[in-house]
Every structure is written in structure tokens, then in C-alpha cells.
Design a protein around this motif. Sequence first.
Motif, short mmCIF file in Angstrom:
data_model
loop_
_atom_site.label_atom_id
_atom_site.label_comp_id
_atom_site.label_asym_id
_atom_site.label_seq_id
_atom_site.Cartn_x
_atom_site.Cartn_y
_atom_site.Cartn_z
N GLN A 98 0.82 -1.21 0.00
CA GLN A 98 0.00 0.00 0.00
C GLN A 98 0.86 1.27 0.00
O GLN A 98 1.95 1.30 0.56
CB GLN A 98 -0.92 0.00 1.22
N TRP A 99 0.32 2.30 -0.65
CA TRP A 99 0.89 3.63 -0.60
C TRP A 99 0.16 4.41 0.49
O TRP A 99 -1.04 4.20 0.71
CB TRP A 99 0.69 4.36 -1.93
N GLU A 100 0.86 5.30 1.15
CA GLU A 100 0.21 6.21 2.09
C GLU A 100 0.11 7.57 1.42
O GLU A 100 1.11 8.13 0.95
CB GLU A 100 1.01 6.31 3.39
N ILE A 157 -2.24 0.67 -5.33
CA ILE A 157 -2.44 1.21 -6.67
C ILE A 157 -2.71 0.04 -7.61
O ILE A 157 -1.87 -0.84 -7.79
CB ILE A 157 -1.23 2.03 -7.13
N LEU A 158 -3.91 0.00 -8.17
CA LEU A 158 -4.32 -1.10 -9.04
C LEU A 158 -4.02 -0.82 -10.52
O LEU A 158 -4.25 -1.69 -11.36
CB LEU A 158 -5.82 -1.37 -8.85
N VAL A 211 -6.00 11.15 -9.51
CA VAL A 211 -6.31 9.72 -9.55
C VAL A 211 -7.81 9.48 -9.55
O VAL A 211 -8.61 10.36 -9.21
CB VAL A 211 -5.70 8.99 -8.32
N HIS A 212 -8.19 8.26 -9.93
CA HIS A 212 -9.53 7.75 -9.68
C HIS A 212 -9.40 6.82 -8.48
O HIS A 212 -8.76 5.76 -8.56
CB HIS A 212 -10.06 7.00 -10.89
N SER A 213 -9.99 7.21 -7.37
CA SER A 213 -9.90 6.44 -6.14
C SER A 213 -11.29 6.01 -5.69
O SER A 213 -12.30 6.60 -6.07
CB SER A 213 -9.21 7.25 -5.03
N LEU A 240 -7.65 3.21 -8.41
CA LEU A 240 -7.95 2.43 -9.60
C LEU A 240 -7.15 2.87 -10.81
O LEU A 240 -6.80 2.05 -11.66
CB LEU A 240 -9.46 2.51 -9.91
N GLU A 241 -6.90 4.16 -10.91
CA GLU A 241 -6.20 4.69 -12.09
C GLU A 241 -5.43 5.94 -11.73
O GLU A 241 -5.91 6.79 -10.98
CB GLU A 241 -7.23 5.01 -13.20
N ILE A 242 -4.23 6.07 -12.27
CA ILE A 242 -3.45 7.31 -12.17
C ILE A 242 -3.70 8.09 -13.45
O ILE A 242 -3.30 7.66 -14.54
CB ILE A 242 -1.95 7.04 -12.00
N LYS A 243 -4.35 9.23 -13.34
CA LYS A 243 -4.71 10.01 -14.52
C LYS A 243 -3.61 10.99 -14.93
O LYS A 243 -3.43 11.26 -16.12
CB LYS A 243 -6.01 10.78 -14.25
N ASP A 244 -2.88 11.52 -13.93
CA ASP A 244 -1.91 12.56 -14.27
C ASP A 244 -0.98 12.79 -13.09
O ASP A 244 -1.36 12.57 -11.93
CB ASP A 244 -2.65 13.86 -14.60
N VAL A 245 0.25 13.19 -13.39
CA VAL A 245 1.20 13.68 -12.38
C VAL A 245 1.21 15.20 -12.46
O VAL A 245 1.43 15.76 -13.54
CB VAL A 245 2.62 13.12 -12.62
#
Length: 277
Positions: A199-201, A215-216, A239-241, A260-265
Motif C-alpha cells: 500500500q501507498w500512504e 495502486i491497481l 487519480v480515480h480512487s 484504480l487509475e493514475i490520470k496525471d502527475v
Amino acid sequence: MESTIVEFHLEYNISRKNPAEVFYAMGLFISSYQKIGRLISESIDSDVGFEFELKEVTHGCILAKLLLKAEKWTRPDSPIHDFTGEIFSPEQVRSVNTKEVSRLKSEAPLYNNKKLDPYISDLDLALVMEEWSEGNKKLLPDEHLKVCKEGDDLSNVVPFDPSFRFTGDPKKMFSSDKGCHDGEEVIEVFRPCNKGDSQWEVISVKTGRKYSAKILDKKWLEDYQNSIIRLGAQDYLRVHSRYDVVSWNGKDEIKNAEILEIKDVINSGGIQNEIPE
């Protein structure tokens, strides 16, 4: 930080009819052990965390060797030895929690030159008890688990109570649902996972709440861990969380979180001057 090999010895009846249940039980025990170790680590704001790496699995008894990277006093053997008999009430959970907090204060009175004031959520502890109990349910009466350091004399290691059962409902005991989130948000990374799928915090920019989540988005995670994607210390993620929001002891907490998804940094040094909510 203490980095050591920890051995999980699950002694089982070789004539049992369903051996697959033994491996399932071992997975539950390792998962629960790591979760309560993380609760303890987070309670003292450890910079190290509590992480396992699988080194070896053998059989006879089932033996799993795992490399543990953690502060020495965050090993959760002590509270797990208090998982005994039947636990079904909030008072019983709080009793185990209070004893563990007292142990932390006694064994590590100063951490990073600060006096410890550890806090462990009763709800989180009850959820771990529930998972550990599920592992015990897979065992036969003559089967048990011992956890020790590599090379320890196993005859001197006290097994955990295989008859322990958690029969309460953690959410009814300690929380009330306040809804769920399933959508886009911006998060700050508090502690990433640079290897594996732990897991990420993170911290939600909108609510300011800190939470832990896997992060899936496997492609993004692989690119990050292979240094194809880089994160600066002041960067954020869009993100989509998805997670539940519960109220415990007058405070809102985030549970069952997934990214669920990383959309952008969002680069702090880029064009944007403000971090959107």
C-alpha cells in the motif's frame, strides 16, 4: 531499523483431507501480521514502515521465510499473543489495544527525539483480529502457527492460540458509515511503495485525510517502479480512487481504499501555480 528474516512455521496434520486450506490460512496469517505491524508502525509515525519480502517457502510444516524491514519494537507478536479465546465486544478489543499502546510507550519512550504518543484505531485492530480469526478457522485442532527469527530454537517459541475466534462485527462495534467516494481526486504521496504491490500512504488534497491504498493501475505502477515515471517531493497525483468514509470516535476515517487509475502527475515546478481540488 531492524532488517531480519522472520519465519512463519505452520505445523499441520499431513493426513488432512484439504491441504489447500493450510496455504490459505498461512496467507491470512501473513497478511494480518503485516497489517497489525503497519498499525503499530503508523502509531509512532515511523519513517521505515513495516514491509515483508518473501524469501523462501518450504514444506513439512509449511515454512515461509520473509525479510522484515521495520523498527524492532513494531513486531506485532505481543498483541497477537493476546488474541485468545473468543473476542466479541468493544471492551475486549480496547483492552488488547490499551496493552499494546502501553508496551510501545515502555519499550520505545523516545522516537526521533520525541516522546511517543502512539494511537491505534480500535476499528483497525478489530478488522485485523477478524482476518486472523479466519485463518484459525482453516486449522484442525492439532495445527498451530509459530513466528520466530531465523535460527531461533523452535521448541522455545510459544505458538499463537489456534482456538482464538473473533465473533463481533467491527463496523457495528466502532463505526458508522458516512458514505463512499468513487471518483477523481488529487492526492499527495506521503509514502510510496517502490517495490512490489504494498500500500501507498497518501493524503487527499480536498479533505486533508491521510489513508493507505494499493495502486491497481499496474502499468503506471510498473513504470514508476522502473523509474520511467518519476515523482518529485512536491508533486501530486490526479487519480480515480474508491473508498468508504466511516465515523469512529467522532472522527471521519477512510477505509477499504483503492486507487484504480493514475490520470496525471501534477508537477509542482510546472506551469500550474495551484493544486486543484
